[in-house]
Design a protein around this motif. Sequence first.
Motif, PDB file in Angstrom:
ATOM      1  N   LEU A 171      12.092  -1.464   0.029  1.00  0.00           N
ATOM      2  CA  LEU A 171      11.251  -1.538   1.947  1.00  0.00           C
ATOM      3  C   LEU A 171      10.686  -1.984   2.084  1.00  0.00           C
ATOM      4  CD1 LEU A 171      10.051   1.660   3.461  1.00  0.00           C
ATOM      5  CD2 LEU A 171       8.036   1.012   1.962  1.00  0.00           C
ATOM      6  N   ILE A 172      10.630  -3.516   1.969  1.00  0.00           N
ATOM      7  CA  ILE A 172       9.715  -4.775   2.392  1.00  0.00           C
ATOM      8  C   ILE A 172      11.383  -5.214   3.014  1.00  0.00           C
ATOM      9  CG2 ILE A 172      10.736  -6.123   1.032  1.00  0.00           C
ATOM     10  CD1 ILE A 172       7.435  -6.410   2.562  1.00  0.00           C
ATOM     11  N   ALA A 173      13.001  -4.670   2.685  1.00  0.00           N
ATOM     12  CA  ALA A 173      13.677  -5.624   3.739  1.00  0.00           C
ATOM     13  C   ALA A 173      13.858  -4.926   5.360  1.00  0.00           C
ATOM     14  CB  ALA A 173      15.033  -4.942   3.140  1.00  0.00           C
ATOM     15  N   GLY A 174      12.983  -4.011   5.583  1.00  0.00           N
ATOM     16  CA  GLY A 174      13.027  -3.660   6.645  1.00  0.00           C
ATOM     17  C   GLY A 174      11.233  -4.911   7.893  1.00  0.00           C
ATOM     18  N   ALA A 175      11.073  -4.962   7.009  1.00  0.00           N
ATOM     19  CA  ALA A 175       9.805  -5.980   7.912  1.00  0.00           C
ATOM     20  C   ALA A 175      10.156  -7.841   7.724  1.00  0.00           C
ATOM     21  CB  ALA A 175       9.103  -6.252   6.774  1.00  0.00           C
ATOM     22  N   SER A 176      10.067  -7.677   8.838  1.00  0.00           N
ATOM     23  CA  SER A 176      10.247  -9.890   9.425  1.00  0.00           C
ATOM     24  C   SER A 176       8.991  -9.529  10.404  1.00  0.00           C
ATOM     25  CB  SER A 176      11.212  -9.234  10.529  1.00  0.00           C
ATOM     26  OG  SER A 176      11.629 -10.818  10.920  1.00  0.00           O
ATOM     27  N   GLY A 177       8.190 -10.904   9.876  1.00  0.00           N
ATOM     28  CA  GLY A 177       7.132 -11.463  10.449  1.00  0.00           C
ATOM     29  C   GLY A 177       6.157 -10.263  11.020  1.00  0.00           C
ATOM     30  N   PRO A 178       5.674  -9.946  12.431  1.00  0.00           N
ATOM     31  CA  PRO A 178       4.300  -8.933  12.424  1.00  0.00           C
ATOM     32  C   PRO A 178       5.068  -7.442  12.645  1.00  0.00           C
ATOM     33  CG  PRO A 178       4.755  -9.720  14.220  1.00  0.00           C
ATOM     34  CD  PRO A 178       5.796 -10.060  13.365  1.00  0.00           C
ATOM     35  N   VAL A 179       6.278  -6.877  12.395  1.00  0.00           N
ATOM     36  CA  VAL A 179       6.926  -5.785  12.632  1.00  0.00           C
ATOM     37  C   VAL A 179       7.868  -5.192  10.942  1.00  0.00           C
ATOM     38  CG1 VAL A 179       8.664  -6.551  13.814  1.00  0.00           C
ATOM     39  CG2 VAL A 179       7.404  -4.339  13.861  1.00  0.00           C
ATOM     40  N   ILE A 180       7.797  -3.450  10.929  1.00  0.00           N
ATOM     41  CA  ILE A 180       8.361  -3.736  10.324  1.00  0.00           C
ATOM     42  C   ILE A 180       8.805  -1.759  11.018  1.00  0.00           C
ATOM     43  CG2 ILE A 180       6.471  -2.504   8.637  1.00  0.00           C
ATOM     44  CD1 ILE A 180       8.032  -2.035   6.216  1.00  0.00           C
ATOM     45  N   TYR A 181       9.875  -2.249  10.164  1.00  0.00           N
ATOM     46  CA  TYR A 181      10.843  -0.666  10.929  1.00  0.00           C
ATOM     47  C   TYR A 181      11.543  -0.245  10.197  1.00  0.00           C
ATOM     48  CZ  TYR A 181      13.751   2.384  14.098  1.00  0.00           C
ATOM     49  OH  TYR A 181      13.922   3.630  14.805  1.00  0.00           O
ATOM     50  N   ALA A 216       1.003  -0.730  -0.195  1.00  0.00           N
ATOM     51  CA  ALA A 216      -0.059  -0.161   0.370  1.00  0.00           C
ATOM     52  C   ALA A 216       0.927   0.681  -0.343  1.00  0.00           C
ATOM     53  CB  ALA A 216      -0.937   0.335   1.212  1.00  0.00           C
ATOM     54  N   LEU A 217       1.876   1.632   1.331  1.00  0.00           N
ATOM     55  CA  LEU A 217       2.915   2.568   1.022  1.00  0.00           C
ATOM     56  C   LEU A 217       3.350   2.364  -0.615  1.00  0.00           C
ATOM     57  CD1 LEU A 217       4.560   2.134   3.994  1.00  0.00           C
ATOM     58  CD2 LEU A 217       2.988   3.248   3.586  1.00  0.00           C
ATOM     59  N   LEU A 218       4.126   1.304  -1.145  1.00  0.00           N
ATOM     60  CA  LEU A 218       5.168   1.773  -2.469  1.00  0.00           C
ATOM     61  C   LEU A 218       3.480   2.047  -3.443  1.00  0.00           C
ATOM     62  CD1 LEU A 218       6.720  -1.208  -2.250  1.00  0.00           C
ATOM     63  CD2 LEU A 218       7.589   1.202  -1.915  1.00  0.00           C
ATOM     64  N   GLU A 219       2.302   1.918  -3.321  1.00  0.00           N
ATOM     65  CA  GLU A 219       0.801   2.458  -4.821  1.00  0.00           C
ATOM     66  C   GLU A 219       1.164   3.993  -4.848  1.00  0.00           C
ATOM     67  OE1 GLU A 219      -2.817   0.947  -4.210  1.00  0.00           O
ATOM     68  OE2 GLU A 219      -2.014  -0.941  -3.392  1.00  0.00           O
ATOM     69  N   ARG A 220       1.577   4.108  -3.780  1.00  0.00           N
ATOM     70  CA  ARG A 220       1.596   5.895  -3.237  1.00  0.00           C
ATOM     71  C   ARG A 220       3.129   6.632  -3.705  1.00  0.00           C
ATOM     72  NH1 ARG A 220      -0.458  10.035   0.155  1.00  0.00           N
ATOM     73  NH2 ARG A 220       0.668  12.012  -0.586  1.00  0.00           N
ATOM     74  N   TRP A 221       3.841   6.015  -3.199  1.00  0.00           N
ATOM     75  CA  TRP A 221       5.638   5.963  -3.989  1.00  0.00           C
ATOM     76  C   TRP A 221       5.911   5.059  -3.632  1.00  0.00           C
ATOM     77  CZ3 TRP A 221       4.098   8.798   1.071  1.00  0.00           C
ATOM     78  CH2 TRP A 221       3.244  10.130   0.777  1.00  0.00           C
TER      79      TRP A 221
END
Length: 121
Positions: free
Chosen positions: A72-82, A49-54
């Motif tokens: 951007l997805i590289a900051g995600a793991s399991g139920p969290v993204i930073y 959804a974030l990447l649909e905008r930018w």
Amino acid sequence: MSYDLAVWEGDRPADHRSARRTLRDLYERYLDDEIEVAPSERITAYVAALLERWPDITEGDGETSPWSVGPLIAGASGPVIYFGMAWSRAEEASSYAAAVADSMGLICFDVQEDRIRNCAH
């Protein structure tokens, strides 16, 4: 230097202190660990959804992206993204990111302000 947000799945914390503790626990379990965990479906959908905008900063038109790291997805793991965004775009991008998180039933924590964000902020 970037403006950072953390977004995760779960029950809404009772207050900012509880949210900070939850983030610390999630970070230690999923992001600061050598074991790689695939992002959950909800976090993957959030990133989409974030990447649909930018666009992702790693894409050809990434110079228009507010994200400071990629993919951007590289900051995600399991139920969290930073993830971070450029300071010059932080107000617009963090407001949008918080609103999307809220609309998806996710928790958004503003690391700089040390508090839970919602779409009204």
